[in-house]
Write a protein that holds these residues in place. Sequence first.
Motif, PDB file in Angstrom:
ATOM      1  N   ARG A  25       0.862  -1.170   0.000  1.00 23.51           N
ATOM      2  CA  ARG A  25       0.000   0.000   0.000  1.00 23.51           C
ATOM      3  C   ARG A  25       0.907   1.231   0.000  1.00 23.51           C
ATOM      4  O   ARG A  25       1.478   1.581   1.021  1.00 23.51           O
ATOM      5  CB  ARG A  25      -0.916  -0.013   1.220  1.00 23.51           C
ATOM      6  CG  ARG A  25      -2.002  -1.080   1.090  1.00 23.51           C
ATOM      7  CD  ARG A  25      -2.882  -1.153   2.291  1.00 23.51           C
ATOM      8  NE  ARG A  25      -4.027  -2.020   2.038  1.00 23.51           N
ATOM      9  CZ  ARG A  25      -4.761  -2.566   2.980  1.00 23.51           C
ATOM     10  NH1 ARG A  25      -4.463  -2.356   4.246  1.00 23.51           N
ATOM     11  NH2 ARG A  25      -5.789  -3.333   2.675  1.00 23.51           N
ATOM     12  N   GLN A  32      -0.308   4.064   2.671  1.00 26.95           N
ATOM     13  CA  GLN A  32      -0.826   3.766   4.004  1.00 26.95           C
ATOM     14  C   GLN A  32       0.215   4.021   5.093  1.00 26.95           C
ATOM     15  O   GLN A  32       1.353   3.575   5.005  1.00 26.95           O
ATOM     16  CB  GLN A  32      -1.280   2.308   4.088  1.00 26.95           C
ATOM     17  CG  GLN A  32      -1.773   1.919   5.485  1.00 26.95           C
ATOM     18  CD  GLN A  32      -2.428   0.572   5.517  1.00 26.95           C
ATOM     19  OE1 GLN A  32      -3.639   0.469   5.436  1.00 26.95           O
ATOM     20  NE2 GLN A  32      -1.637  -0.486   5.624  1.00 26.95           N
ATOM     21  N   GLY A  33      -0.190   4.754   6.124  1.00 30.57           N
ATOM     22  CA  GLY A  33       0.677   5.000   7.256  1.00 30.57           C
ATOM     23  C   GLY A  33       1.733   6.060   7.024  1.00 30.57           C
ATOM     24  O   GLY A  33       2.535   6.336   7.919  1.00 30.57           O
ATOM     25  N   ARG A  91      -7.128  11.051   3.806  1.00 31.34           N
ATOM     26  CA  ARG A  91      -7.768  10.052   4.670  1.00 31.34           C
ATOM     27  C   ARG A  91      -8.150   8.815   3.873  1.00 31.34           C
ATOM     28  O   ARG A  91      -7.962   7.679   4.330  1.00 31.34           O
ATOM     29  CB  ARG A  91      -9.005  10.662   5.345  1.00 31.34           C
ATOM     30  CG  ARG A  91      -9.700   9.721   6.330  1.00 31.34           C
ATOM     31  CD  ARG A  91     -10.739  10.449   7.143  1.00 31.34           C
ATOM     32  NE  ARG A  91     -11.853  10.914   6.346  1.00 31.34           N
ATOM     33  CZ  ARG A  91     -12.146  12.195   6.144  1.00 31.34           C
ATOM     34  NH1 ARG A  91     -11.372  13.136   6.641  1.00 31.34           N
ATOM     35  NH2 ARG A  91     -13.194  12.547   5.433  1.00 31.34           N
ATOM     36  N   ARG A 112      -5.426   6.525   3.332  1.00 32.97           N
ATOM     37  CA  ARG A 112      -4.959   5.974   4.603  1.00 32.97           C
ATOM     38  C   ARG A 112      -3.641   6.607   5.056  1.00 32.97           C
ATOM     39  O   ARG A 112      -2.764   5.940   5.588  1.00 32.97           O
ATOM     40  CB  ARG A 112      -4.818   4.451   4.511  1.00 32.97           C
ATOM     41  CG  ARG A 112      -6.146   3.769   4.195  1.00 32.97           C
ATOM     42  CD  ARG A 112      -5.998   2.265   4.163  1.00 32.97           C
ATOM     43  NE  ARG A 112      -7.293   1.611   3.957  1.00 32.97           N
ATOM     44  CZ  ARG A 112      -7.469   0.301   3.939  1.00 32.97           C
ATOM     45  NH1 ARG A 112      -6.437  -0.499   4.125  1.00 32.97           N
ATOM     46  NH2 ARG A 112      -8.664  -0.215   3.758  1.00 32.97           N
ATOM     47  N   VAL A 157      -1.523   9.713   7.243  1.00 32.66           N
ATOM     48  CA  VAL A 157      -1.612  10.477   8.487  1.00 32.66           C
ATOM     49  C   VAL A 157      -1.410  11.941   8.123  1.00 32.66           C
ATOM     50  O   VAL A 157      -0.274  12.397   7.950  1.00 32.66           O
ATOM     51  CB  VAL A 157      -0.548  10.004   9.496  1.00 32.66           C
ATOM     52  CG1 VAL A 157      -0.646  10.821  10.785  1.00 32.66           C
ATOM     53  CG2 VAL A 157      -0.692   8.519   9.786  1.00 32.66           C
ATOM     54  N   SER A 204       4.710   2.665  11.288  1.00 32.06           N
ATOM     55  CA  SER A 204       3.513   2.660  10.450  1.00 32.06           C
ATOM     56  C   SER A 204       2.925   1.262  10.289  1.00 32.06           C
ATOM     57  O   SER A 204       1.700   1.096  10.249  1.00 32.06           O
ATOM     58  CB  SER A 204       3.810   3.279   9.083  1.00 32.06           C
ATOM     59  OG  SER A 204       4.795   2.535   8.398  1.00 32.06           O
ATOM     60  N   ASP A 205       3.779   0.233  10.198  1.00 33.91           N
ATOM     61  CA  ASP A 205       3.255  -1.134  10.062  1.00 33.91           C
ATOM     62  C   ASP A 205       2.426  -1.515  11.282  1.00 33.91           C
ATOM     63  O   ASP A 205       1.343  -2.113  11.152  1.00 33.91           O
ATOM     64  CB  ASP A 205       4.399  -2.135   9.878  1.00 33.91           C
ATOM     65  CG  ASP A 205       5.043  -2.043   8.511  1.00 33.91           C
ATOM     66  OD1 ASP A 205       4.432  -1.436   7.604  1.00 33.91           O
ATOM     67  OD2 ASP A 205       6.157  -2.561   8.348  1.00 33.91           O
ATOM     68  N   LEU A 237       1.066   0.640  13.504  1.00 35.42           N
ATOM     69  CA  LEU A 237      -0.066   1.556  13.648  1.00 35.42           C
ATOM     70  C   LEU A 237      -1.211   1.221  12.694  1.00 35.42           C
ATOM     71  O   LEU A 237      -2.371   1.527  12.982  1.00 35.42           O
ATOM     72  CB  LEU A 237       0.393   2.999  13.420  1.00 35.42           C
ATOM     73  CG  LEU A 237       1.362   3.567  14.464  1.00 35.42           C
ATOM     74  CD1 LEU A 237       1.833   4.957  14.044  1.00 35.42           C
ATOM     75  CD2 LEU A 237       0.721   3.627  15.842  1.00 35.42           C
ATOM     76  N   THR A 238      -0.900   0.600  11.564  1.00 34.08           N
ATOM     77  CA  THR A 238      -1.941   0.274  10.582  1.00 34.08           C
ATOM     78  C   THR A 238      -2.324  -1.205  10.598  1.00 34.08           C
ATOM     79  O   THR A 238      -3.041  -1.669   9.713  1.00 34.08           O
ATOM     80  CB  THR A 238      -1.486   0.674   9.161  1.00 34.08           C
ATOM     81  OG1 THR A 238      -0.250   0.014   8.853  1.00 34.08           O
ATOM     82  CG2 THR A 238      -1.290   2.179   9.059  1.00 34.08           C
ATOM     83  N   ASP A 239      -1.838  -1.940  11.581  1.00 35.32           N
ATOM     84  CA  ASP A 239      -2.230  -3.344  11.752  1.00 35.32           C
ATOM     85  C   ASP A 239      -3.631  -3.388  12.348  1.00 35.32           C
ATOM     86  O   ASP A 239      -3.869  -2.828  13.427  1.00 35.32           O
ATOM     87  CB  ASP A 239      -1.229  -4.050  12.670  1.00 35.32           C
ATOM     88  CG  ASP A 239      -1.589  -5.507  12.890  1.00 35.32           C
ATOM     89  OD1 ASP A 239      -1.886  -6.197  11.901  1.00 35.32           O
ATOM     90  OD2 ASP A 239      -1.578  -5.933  14.063  1.00 35.32           O
ATOM     91  N   ARG A 240      -4.578  -4.036  11.661  1.00 38.23           N
ATOM     92  CA  ARG A 240      -5.986  -3.952  12.044  1.00 38.23           C
ATOM     93  C   ARG A 240      -6.568  -5.331  12.380  1.00 38.23           C
ATOM     94  O   ARG A 240      -6.277  -6.315  11.700  1.00 38.23           O
ATOM     95  CB  ARG A 240      -6.809  -3.328  10.915  1.00 38.23           C
ATOM     96  CG  ARG A 240      -6.380  -1.918  10.555  1.00 38.23           C
ATOM     97  CD  ARG A 240      -7.233  -1.384   9.410  1.00 38.23           C
ATOM     98  NE  ARG A 240      -6.846  -0.031   9.063  1.00 38.23           N
ATOM     99  CZ  ARG A 240      -5.879   0.267   8.195  1.00 38.23           C
ATOM    100  NH1 ARG A 240      -5.244  -0.708   7.571  1.00 38.23           N
ATOM    101  NH2 ARG A 240      -5.576   1.522   7.939  1.00 38.23           N
TER     102      ARG A 240
END
Length: 238
Positions: A129, A132-133, A159, A162, A164, A212-213, A215-218
Amino acid sequence: MSYPDLPNIDRALFSTPTADRVFADKPSSHPPRILLLYGSLRERSFSRLAVEEAARLLEAMGAETRIFNPKGLPLADAEDASHPKVQELRDLANWSEGMVWCSPERHGAMTGIMKTQVDWIPLSIGGMRPTQGKTLAVMQVCGGSQSFNAVNQLRVLGRWMRMVTIPNQSSVPKAFTEFDDNNRMLPSPYYNRIVDVMEELAKFTMLIRDRSDYLTDRYSERVENAEEVSRRVNQRSM
């Protein structure tokens, strides 16, 4: 830990965020990598001049910068993604740890040139991505009085991608009065605001890039991945 009120949670995939995990990775020592995009093809493009000024400031703060020239970039989907300008943009997006987006406001909105650049950056490609992050600073230049339509739209885009997006932003009114004959920005509160925005971007990038990895782990994506693995295993056993 018990989950008496969370019957829908998969306990094996549920993770409690901790400060130790957030700050577990050692900070990177290389300069923050910032990609800057502008939204006009005019010979004297004030969004480009603002981006060039921002790049000088970032480099003075120790960052490494790249400015993408959108001239020759086709409209989204008008050409294959193998087009050289598309590949150049995507490579720069992958390289970057943060971005600056600066658009003129035209007819109360960002320009098509600006939107086309973002449209060519995919949400995901080859399992990656590109945005992202990563951090984002948004700016706009105005032909008339100060407005915030373009930066507000850029925030929505950030946003959606994805990213910040930092709290601070820049909007330069009557941009044609803010640059000298050498295309350098004149001293003013608007210039000072750009300094503030770039300083904040550099700080947020250094804070976030190594995390970032995590923080964006969902949770939802961990569930989806576990379900995919389960389906593959079950198919092999049939």
